[in-house]
Design an enzyme around this catalytic site. Structure first.
Site, short mmCIF file in Angstrom:
data_model
loop_
_atom_site.label_atom_id
_atom_site.label_comp_id
_atom_site.label_asym_id
_atom_site.label_seq_id
_atom_site.Cartn_x
_atom_site.Cartn_y
_atom_site.Cartn_z
N GLY A 1 0.83 -1.21 0.00
CA GLY A 1 0.00 0.00 0.00
C GLY A 1 0.85 1.25 0.00
O GLY A 1 2.09 1.18 0.02
N SER A 2 0.18 2.40 -0.01
CA SER A 2 0.90 3.66 -0.17
C SER A 2 1.68 4.05 1.08
O SER A 2 2.68 4.75 0.99
CB SER A 2 -0.08 4.76 -0.58
OG SER A 2 -1.06 4.95 0.42
N GLY B 1 -6.76 -4.73 3.90
CA GLY B 1 -7.15 -5.44 2.69
C GLY B 1 -7.66 -4.55 1.58
O GLY B 1 -8.05 -5.03 0.52
N GLY B 2 -7.64 -3.23 1.81
CA GLY B 2 -8.05 -2.29 0.77
C GLY B 2 -7.25 -2.49 -0.52
O GLY B 2 -7.76 -2.30 -1.61
N GLU C 1 -0.70 -10.60 4.08
CA GLU C 1 -0.51 -9.66 5.20
C GLU C 1 -0.89 -10.31 6.53
O GLU C 1 -0.24 -10.08 7.55
CB GLU C 1 -1.37 -8.41 5.00
CG GLU C 1 -0.86 -7.50 3.89
CD GLU C 1 -1.78 -6.31 3.62
OE1 GLU C 1 -1.30 -5.34 3.01
OE2 GLU C 1 -2.96 -6.34 4.00
N LYS D 1 -6.99 7.48 9.27
CA LYS D 1 -7.27 6.05 9.48
C LYS D 1 -7.80 5.74 10.87
O LYS D 1 -8.32 4.64 11.11
CB LYS D 1 -5.99 5.23 9.23
CG LYS D 1 -5.32 5.45 7.89
CD LYS D 1 -6.10 4.80 6.77
CE LYS D 1 -5.45 4.95 5.40
NZ LYS D 1 -4.12 4.36 5.27
C1 A5P Z 1 -3.38 -3.79 1.59
O1 A5P Z 1 -4.05 -4.97 1.34
C2 A5P Z 1 -3.99 -3.10 2.74
O2 A5P Z 1 -4.14 -3.90 3.86
C3 A5P Z 1 -3.21 -1.85 3.06
O3 A5P Z 1 -2.41 -2.02 4.19
C4 A5P Z 1 -4.19 -0.79 3.29
O4 A5P Z 1 -5.06 -0.78 2.18
C5 A5P Z 1 -3.56 0.57 3.51
O5 A5P Z 1 -3.14 1.13 2.30
P1 A5P Z 1 -2.62 2.62 2.23
O6 A5P Z 1 -1.39 2.67 3.05
O7 A5P Z 1 -2.37 2.82 0.78
O8 A5P Z 1 -3.71 3.48 2.76
#
Ligand code: A5P
Length: 229
Positions: A34-35, A102-103, A110, A128
């Site tokens: 993720g970012s 999981g976004g 993970e 968040k």
């Molecule tokens: C990935 O599957 C997610 O669990 C990420 O940890 C979550 O979506 C956070 O992503 P960002 O850091 O991009 O907000």
């Protein structure tokens, strides 16, 4: 909007700088997806470049590619039995360290990585933090053959499932499965919901990450705020 995005990026970067301080030479390090994790991976690459000896475990194909481009030595996921420190992001977290993840669709690896990790460090921007989980729809990974069965079971739990799509076709995870994003409304009892979801055949993994984080480092306008168990 643009200003807001700049601020959250800055907060993620601040949090990642704080998080990498937990990494020491000789460690096995889990790399999130993720970012937010992106910033940590950049920092870790700089440490490796400066001679720090670590071996990393990637939570997604995307992260594995990024890590190898940046020269971070990777372990074969199947060989991993224990991880010293993982730095990962979250979609939502509460002050008592429960999370939705999981976004990005990487929740299966993970969750395995988080379970094998001694110190799971979550980095987040200040958007968040929530009072109660559930404004963010809960990602659930489903074995495609079982899709309709899982949808029926989720509806029986009062969830509203939506199959995740990418350019018109179902989104496919690194494991060859589907993701459904489920609206459960605000989740009053995450442990009870996790228990019920864990009992659905064909449901590989859900995005409730309960009792897995050791610490959340959140960036905010003043610097960082740390949430601990
Ligand atoms: C990935 O599957 C997610 O669990 C990420 O940890 C979550 O979506 C956070 O992503 P960002 O850091 O991009 O907000």
């Amino acid at each position: 909007l643009e200003n807001h995005q700049n601020n959250t990026a800055l907060e993620k970067e601040l949090a990642s700088k704080e998080a990498v301080k937990y990494i020491k030479s000789g460690m096995i390090v889990g790399l999130g997806t993720g970012s937010s994790a992106y910033f940590a991976i950049q920092q870790i690459a700089a440490l490796v470049e400066n001679g720090m000896q670590i071996k990393a475990v990637a939570t997604s194909e995307h992260t594995a590619n990024l890590a190898s481009e940046l020269g971070i030595p990777l372990m074969d996921f199947k060989e991993v039995r224990s991880i010293d420190v993982t730095i990962d992001g979250a979609d939502e977290f509460t002050a008592d360290l429960q999370m939705i993840k999981g976004g990005g669709g990487a929740l299966f690896r993970e969750k395995i990585v988080a379970s094998l990790t001694k110190q799971e460090i979550i980095i987040a921007d200040s958007t968040k933090l929530v009072e109660q989980l559930g404004a963010f729809t809960l990602p659930v990974e489903v074995v495609p053959l079982a899709l309709n069965h899982v949808i029926d079971k989720i509806e029986a739990l009062d969830g509203k499932p939506v199959l995740r799509k990418k350019s018109g076709a179902p989104f496919i995870t690194d494991n060859g499965n589907y993701i459904i994003d489920v609206d459960f409304g605000l989740i009053a009892n995450p442990h009870a919901l996790a228990f019920n979801l864990n009992n659905i055949e064909g449901l590989l993994v859900h995005g409730l990450f309960l009792d897995l984080a050791s610490i959340v480092i959140m960036g905010n306008s003043n610097g960082v705020e740390v949430f601990k168990r």
